[in-house]
Design an enzyme around this catalytic site. Structure first.
Site, PDB file in Angstrom:
ATOM      1  N   ASP A  21      -2.101   5.992  -5.348  1.00  0.00           N
ATOM      2  CA  ASP A  21      -2.324   5.110  -4.206  1.00  0.00           C
ATOM      3  C   ASP A  21      -2.665   3.697  -4.649  1.00  0.00           C
ATOM      4  OD1 ASP A  21      -2.907   3.974  -1.784  1.00  0.00           O
ATOM      5  OD2 ASP A  21      -4.689   5.161  -1.386  1.00  0.00           O
ATOM      6  N   ASP A  63       0.818  -1.210   0.000  1.00  0.00           N
ATOM      7  CA  ASP A  63       0.000   0.000   0.000  1.00  0.00           C
ATOM      8  C   ASP A  63       0.855   1.265   0.000  1.00  0.00           C
ATOM      9  OD1 ASP A  63      -2.089   1.820   0.375  1.00  0.00           O
ATOM     10  OD2 ASP A  63      -2.054   1.552   2.548  1.00  0.00           O
TER      11      ASP A  63
END
Length: 426
Positions: free
Chosen positions: A308, A116
């Site tokens: 992201d 992430d």
């Protein structure tokens, strides 16, 4: 000799329910899984891990939420020689979920984590907690008592994702990512995951923890990030990593370099404007109703974008997304924006640096049923000051995250011309 870490994603096409797809906001969240599929690249030591096929549907994920783009993003707390590369397999499920395997402890215990870029800490679940909560069927937990190198720090750990809080205790142990090894690395052994809701408790949730790839300023309690630790260890060829997200095909993540097989042309770089998230300046947003019309600049007050890997959609301020969706001819249906599949294919382009990065037509559609197509855009209160460029963007463009020079590079993905082939079944 140093190595590059390459993580490969593979696609899985499940049967889906139309109603469940529209109800379920999990389409915004991304996970990563391993599957051995690509050959060794030049100078790379390929690390392959097998993966069993996993079938799931949006019905299984009813009520789950996104990891990073919910009510709030993770809280900010500021408190080489040679070349090395290795390869780890990933698995792509429905083009919205990606998770990958690491090992923790001695001997290594295999755990699946989200890689992430929207957070900076590593956490893994306690095996005891999973058993107590009845989650050990869907998840693997860490058993510190089975590791000869396990140490307890004892300090509390708390992190807030858009989907909710996660908490536990700081510990340290050996962490292995492919053939990259971090000794005595501090991370969190988590005992509370209720804040993640169905994203974690669903039987179809098949990630165990999260490995953050953001900058130091984003790390809870000022803990060293994985990229900082790997760079300091001298194991990386260079302090960069690159994501290739396949659409209906294999993909990969490389740590320590990029794979030229999965992008076309040269990278165009833009500087990181705030070294916490991978945040860059957003020049403007352009729209067009179909591929034959000229681009029209959309009125927007948003001047930054966050790239992201923990978000599946293109996520922006509610008001902007609503205006954008209507201009594209979309209409709301149970928290999703839907358009007629027979209508002209709309497009959206983000101006980053001196280049326009367009996502046109089928690349903007994440699911379909009959004449209804779901667009990969969504508004969020967490995105009032920026746009979040998630998997919909990263499937179209190969992204190089240059940690050392604090910049982001974009190139056309090798899978950019491929189309999403999975369909919804009513």
């Amino acid at each position: 000799q140093a190595q590059r870490l390459i993580l490969i994603t593979c696609n899985h096409q499940p049967e889906l329910s139309l109603v469940h797809a529209f109800v379920n906001p999990f389409v915004m969240c991304k996970i990563v899984v391993f599957l051995a599929c690509l050959p060794v690249i030049s100078r790379a030591e390929l690390f392959r891990l097998p993966l069993k096929s996993h079938r799931s549907s949006f019905g299984d994920l009813r009520g789950s939420t996104t990891l990073n783009s919910g009510s709030s993003l993770p809280r900010l707390r500021v408190s080489m020689s040679g070349s090395r590369e290795t390869e780890i397999d990933l698995h792509n499920v429905m083009n919205v979920q990606y998770s990958g395997e690491i090992e923790v402890g001695t001997p290594g215990q295999k755990l699946r984590v989200v890689f992430d870029t929207g957070s900076s800490n590593l956490w893994v679940p306690s095996a005891t907690m999973l058993q107590q909560e009845g989650l050990d069927i869907a998840h693997n937990g860490f058993k510190g008592y089975n590791s000869s190198t396990f140490k307890i720090d004892g300090a509390d750990f708390d992190i807030m994702y858009g989907s909710g809080p996660v908490s536990g205790t700081l510990v340290s142990d050996v962490v292995t990512i492919g053939t990259l090894v971090l000794h005595n690395y501090t991370f969190a052994e988590v005992i509370q995951t209720q804040g993640l809701g169905a994203l974690y408790s669903s039987s179809s949730s098949f990630f165990d923890g999260v490995l953050g790839l953001g900058f130091d300023a984003l790390a809870v309690d000022g803990l060293p990030t994985v990229m900082k630790a790997l760079n300091a260890s001298g194991q990386l060829e260079e302090p960069v990593f690159g994501f290739f997200h396949g659409t209906g095909e294999d993909g990969q993540l490389v740590i320590g370099g990029v794979d030229p097989r999965h992008y076309a042309g040269n990278f165009s770089f833009v500087p990181v404007t705030s070294a916490a998230y991978w945040q860059v300046a957003l020049g403007s947003i352009k729209l067009r109703a179909n591929a034959t019309e000229p681009w029209t600049t959309m009125g927007s007050n948003t001047t930054s974008a966050i790239v992201d890997s923990g978000t599946s959609m293109l996520v922006g301020p509610d008001a902007e997304v609503e205006s954008l969706a209507m201009l594209l001819g979309a209409f709301p249906m149970q928290n999703m924006w839907v358009t007629s599949c027979s209508a002209s294919a709309p497009g959206i382009a983000f101006v980053l640096g001196n280049h326009e990065y367009a996502i046109q037509g089928q690349d903007l559609i994440i699911q379909r049923s009959g004449d209804l197509c779901v667009l990969g855009i969504q508004g969020s209160p967490a995105a009032e000051e920026h746009w979040i460029l998630g998997d919909v963007f990263m499937r179209k463009y190969y992204v190089q995250f240059d940690w050392g020079n604090q910049r982001v590079g974009f190139a056309k993905s090798a899978s950019g011309e491929r189309r999403l082939s999975s369909t919804l079944i009513v």
